[in-house]
Design a protein around this motif. Structure first.
Motif, PDB file in Angstrom:
ATOM      1  N   ILE A  99       0.758  -1.184   0.063  1.00 25.67           N
ATOM      2  CA  ILE A  99       0.055  -0.117  -0.071  1.00 25.67           C
ATOM      3  C   ILE A  99       0.899   1.130  -0.100  1.00 25.67           C
ATOM      4  O   ILE A  99       1.834   1.274   0.828  1.00 25.67           O
ATOM      5  N   ARG A 100       0.475   2.219  -0.825  1.00 19.42           N
ATOM      6  CA  ARG A 100       1.269   3.396  -0.822  1.00 19.42           C
ATOM      7  C   ARG A 100       0.468   4.237   0.228  1.00 19.42           C
ATOM      8  O   ARG A 100      -0.410   4.664   0.124  1.00 19.42           O
ATOM      9  N   GLY A 101       1.222   4.770   1.164  1.00 18.74           N
ATOM     10  CA  GLY A 101       0.782   5.664   2.111  1.00 18.74           C
ATOM     11  C   GLY A 101       1.591   5.942   3.368  1.00 18.74           C
ATOM     12  O   GLY A 101       2.767   5.213   3.550  1.00 18.74           O
ATOM     13  N   LYS A 129      -3.615   7.266   2.979  1.00 18.54           N
ATOM     14  CA  LYS A 129      -3.137   7.044   1.467  1.00 18.54           C
ATOM     15  C   LYS A 129      -2.881   8.613   0.709  1.00 18.54           C
ATOM     16  O   LYS A 129      -3.457   9.421   1.531  1.00 18.54           O
TER      17      LYS A 129
END
Length: 489
Positions: free
Chosen positions: A111-113, A127
């Motif tokens: 996950i990007r965040g 995010k």
């Protein structure tokens, strides 16, 4: 709430190796990366970029051929920042593609965040689009890496006064540069700029550089730097950095000396990227440099189910050791036995020239009161060195007089970070000087320097005292033994 066996914060060397290791053990793994792409500092601003720029600079400048064609030789007469960046972008794209494929085939979720603690086992992920997600982990590994130390007194502008991250986005190469900080990163970039025929001055308050490296190797390294007109102002502190109206930058030292330059690279240390993790909610506290303290065998923090690995825990801050730390941490985190790593690991400094070392330095051997002998080989003594046009390069081996075992290998010169692994293997296998004397090396190669250095030490040590005959591979081979028997009959 989503629950995972292991949550990994950061996808650099430690994070990605830990995630893949846990996934191979059939655990549910989540990697949280706040950067635009996976890979962490190592891929995007640290290890891979600096080494790619180094290789590009050496190729385009014709550095490796100057031993034959003279110091004025260049493959490309006008080298621009864009020339360096073009190859860098290709390399980074490939690295990211490989890493994403590794995550996909091992079923590692990512996950990007931005991640921060809510409780010791719960993290909040925000995010890029603002969506918030809470996740729980049986174990959590912090592999967030580091960021450049940026004191408020330094007028960073991303153009004329930069840190090592901003250096990658330069639009133009300067005619002169001052590097403040003679640590590994500062020295690597300083020598890369010098190879591009840019005037370089290095400033550091310590009287010596690279104090964890064997002194004889450092002395040889410094000689090479000064021979190409690099200025090393050691034992002098940069007290003031100011931008001038004419576009120059002024650096004032504590002794009153003033240095004018086109650009300043401030590279005096790095900070652990832990300030936004809300460590207090997890019962953790970082030191003044943002680093976390861990058990060096399990990489557990003071909170047993929370682990940390990589640069965020401090020395040695190598991509190679970070990977191994991540692997061990992951195995411990999921309840699997982790094999103890080998005692000796290599340290590589990708300066121009390279330095690589493994085992004890001569200074450490003296401190321990070990009787020792040294073998030296210079690359110009090898045929391969002649073929490559090498005038410099040194390999140093340290042996125990009592056991004749190799204690340390230290190299400065072309290919040092590759050559060191021969010495590393002999160290970890407890090999002796006889290995280098009796072994056959490819000819012509730089690796032949091991034989030269081994013979140098062997001649000083004297032949091993006579012992009972030792069985050899040939004497134990049935075919050979039968042949000997037949011949005797």
């Amino acid at each position: 709430m989503n629950h995972y066996d292991l949550i990994v914060v950061g996808s650099g060397p430690a994070g990605r190796r830990a995630a893949i290791q846990a996934a191979k053990l059939e655990k549910k793994v989540l990697v949280v990366e706040q950067g635009k792409r996976v890979g962490g500092v190592s891929v995007h601003t640290g290890t891979i970029p600096s080494k790619t720029i180094r290789e590009t600079a050496l190729n385009l400048s014709g550095w490796r051929e100057r031993g034959f064609y003279g110091r004025s030789y260049r493959v490309k007469q006008e080298i621009s920042a864009d020339d360096l960046r073009r190859r860098l972008l290709i390399t980074l794209d490939h690295e990211v593609e490989v890493l994403e494929h590794q995550f996909a085939r091992n079923r590692v979720q990512s996950i990007r965040g931005h991640a921060s603690f809510v409780t010791p086992d719960t993290m909040l992920i925000v995010k890029d689009d603002g969506e918030e997600l809470h996740v729980q982990g049986t174990s959590i590994l912090l592999a967030v890496g580091t960021k450049p130390y940026r004191p408020e007194t330094i007028p960073f502008d991303g153009k004329t006064v930069v840190d090592s991250d901003e250096l990658l986005d330069l639009e133009d190469l300067p005619r002169s540069i001052v590097v403040i900080g003679a640590g590994v990163i500062g020295i690597e970039y300083a020598t890369i700029f010098s190879a591009l025929d840019i005037a370089v001055t290095v400033i550091d308050p310590k009287p010596a550089i690279l104090d964890f490296i064997d002194r004889e190797i450092v002395e040889d390294f410094i000689y090479q730097l000064r021979d190409r007109n690099m200025k090393l102002l050691l034992g002098q502190k940069a007290e003031k950095v100011e931008k001038l109206d004419n576009g120059k930058v002024s650096v004032t030292l504590d002794n009153g000396r003033r240095v004018l330059t086109d650009m300043v690279l401030f590279s005096a240390g790095r900070m652990g990227a832990t300030d936004t993790l809300n460590l207090a909610a997890a019962g953790l506290e970082a030191d003044s440099r943002g680093r976390l303290k861990v058990n060096p065998e399990t990489f557990q923090t003071s909170v047993p189910h929370i682990f940390a690995a990589g640069d965020v825990i401090g020395f040695p801050s190598l991509a190679s050791t970070s990977m191994e730390q991540g692997r061990i941490a992951a195995r411990v985190a999921v309840g699997t036995i982790a094999m103890e790593p080998q005692k000796y690991f290599p340290y590589g400094i990708y300066a121009v020239p390279e330095i690589s070392t493994c085992g004890l330095t001569e200074e450490e051997v003296k401190e321990r009161g070990i009787r020792y002998e040294i073998g030296i080989a210079r690359f110009r003594e090898t045929s391969r060195g002649h073929i490559m046009g090498l005038d410099t390069g040194l390999l140093k081996l340290i042996f125990s007089m009592k056991t004749r075992r190799l204690l340390g290998v230290h190299i400065v010169g072309e290919g040092a970070t590759e050559l060191v692994h021969i010495g590393q293997a002999v160290l970890n296998l407890k090999g002796t000087v006889e290995y280098f004397v009796e072994n056959t090396f490819n000819y012509p190669t730089l690796a032949e320097a091991y034989k030269i250095a081994g013979l140098d030490a062997w001649n000083r040590m004297g032949e091993r005292p006579k012992e009972a005959p030792v069985a050899t591979a040939q004497s134990l081979d049935p075919a050979t033994s039968d042949t000997k028997k037949a011949a005797s009959k």
